[in-house]
Structure formats: C-alpha cells, structure tokens
Write a protein that holds these residues in place. Sequence first.
Motif, short mmCIF file in Angstrom:
data_model
loop_
_atom_site.label_atom_id
_atom_site.label_comp_id
_atom_site.label_asym_id
_atom_site.label_seq_id
_atom_site.Cartn_x
_atom_site.Cartn_y
_atom_site.Cartn_z
N GLU A 73 0.81 -1.20 0.00
CA GLU A 73 0.00 0.00 0.00
C GLU A 73 0.86 1.27 0.00
O GLU A 73 0.58 2.22 -0.73
CB GLU A 73 -0.94 0.02 1.22
N SER A 74 1.90 1.28 0.81
CA SER A 74 2.71 2.50 0.93
C SER A 74 3.61 2.73 -0.28
O SER A 74 4.11 3.84 -0.47
CB SER A 74 3.56 2.47 2.21
N ALA A 76 2.48 1.76 -3.48
CA ALA A 76 1.60 1.53 -4.64
C ALA A 76 1.83 2.53 -5.77
O ALA A 76 1.71 2.17 -6.94
CB ALA A 76 0.13 1.57 -4.19
#
Length: 145
Positions: A73-74, A76
């Motif tokens: 997520e961080s 992406a």
Amino acid sequence: MSAVLSSGLATAVESEIFFAAQLQFRTDSADLAADLIAAEPQIVVIDTRSVAHYQAAHIPGAISFPHRLMTAESTADWDRSKVYVTYCDGIGCNGSTWGAYKLAKLGFVVKELIGGIDWWQRDGYAISTGDEPGVLLASSIECGC
C-alpha cells in the motif's frame, strides 16, 4: 597450514559469479555520488532509518522511508522502472537490507549502499539535514580505487 587456504578455495569461475552478484546487489558511495551529481533520473535513494535519523543527517537527494513502513500500500504509487538504492546507518545496521528485501519482494529493482551513511561521511561526501532531500551539487572527491 595456511589459515587463508584452510577453508578451501573457489575456482576462478565460481569467484567471477560470486563477485558479479555482489556488484549487482550493492553499490558504493563513489558510484552513488557520481549518479546523484549527474542527476541520474533512474536512481532513487531511500533512507530506511527513522524520520528523526533522516532529519539529523541524510544523503542529499535521499527520501525518508523507514523500512518498517514499506508495504504494498505505501509503495503503490512508486515507479517500478526506477532503481532504488537503500541505506541505513552502516555495517552494524540491517535497515538497508530489510528495505532492499521488502522492496524487492514488492517487485522493485534495488541495490544496497555499502556502509550506509557512515561510510558516505567517512568518504567525505556532504550530508543534508532537515525534512527536505536536498541535492548533491558537486564533489572534488575521487574514488581511491
């Protein structure tokens, strides 16, 4: 019997493969500084230490991204066509290894800076402080090898 020879010797071919692999996975301060001064667009330098350590001293141009925060997520929005060079405090710290491992696991091309910011400073390269990455403008330092 020789202490050096007692552990056995690799063949020339085995040595070539081993050392080529090391060069694929690691870089040094002189090579990184040359790329930063040249504003090599493919290279992104990642300081894997805490934000406080980054603020106290970091390689000019590096971005702060503690390895503990690296997730799918961080990262992406990160560009997978870039080469990410990770570093930490130095040889007594494995933050750069963790960062390189995590980024590679997420599909990024990575290299680890040998010796971290410790060897960067020992080699005489400038540092930046604060929250901004800064820019390495020039260096009169030449690699001794």
